[in-house]
Write a protein that holds these residues in place. Structure first.
Motif: not given
Length: 112
Positions: A84-112
């Motif tokens: 969940x990206x929150x606010x412009x510094x958090x990467x939120x590009x659409x002003x409506x709360x939403x949750x991304x679900x990503x899978x099907x590969x190994x998730x690396x940390x830190x994210x790019x």
């Protein structure tokens, strides 16, 4: 109000819908960052996580309980990331709360 996700929820803008009930919609991300990448969006307009309050407790719980079953239905078997990206510094590009679900590969940390 001119909100992309409200327009998708009202079916004014098409989406690749994978789930819908009276409270939420889930649809494929138009710019996927993983083999499986979908969004879970409440139909109620809430600008961001910063605006969530006690009145939204049931809605947020519903979303969090729904995500594991949707991930499984979409073929994710070895884990997934919920973002969940929150606010412009958090990467939120659409002003409506939403949750991304990503899978099907190994998730690396830190994210790019």
């Amino acid at each position: 109000m001119d909100c992309l996700f409200c327009s998708i929820a009202s079916k004014d803008i098409p989406s690749q819908l994978i789930y819908e009930d009276e409270l939420v919609m889930a649809f494929r991300d138009i710019n996927p960052q993983a083999p499986v990448h979908f969004l879970v969006v409440p139909k109620l307009h809430i600008h961001s996580l910063d605006q969530v309050n006690e009145a939204h407790d049931g809605l947020i719980a519903h979303i969090m309980r729904l995500i594991p079953s949707l991930a499984s239905e979409q073929g994710i078997v070895n884990g997934y990331r919920v973002v969940n990206n929150c606010g412009s510094d958090g990467g939120q590009t659409v002003g409506h709360i939403h949750f991304h679900v990503l899978g099907g590969r190994e998730m690396l940390w830190p994210p790019g």
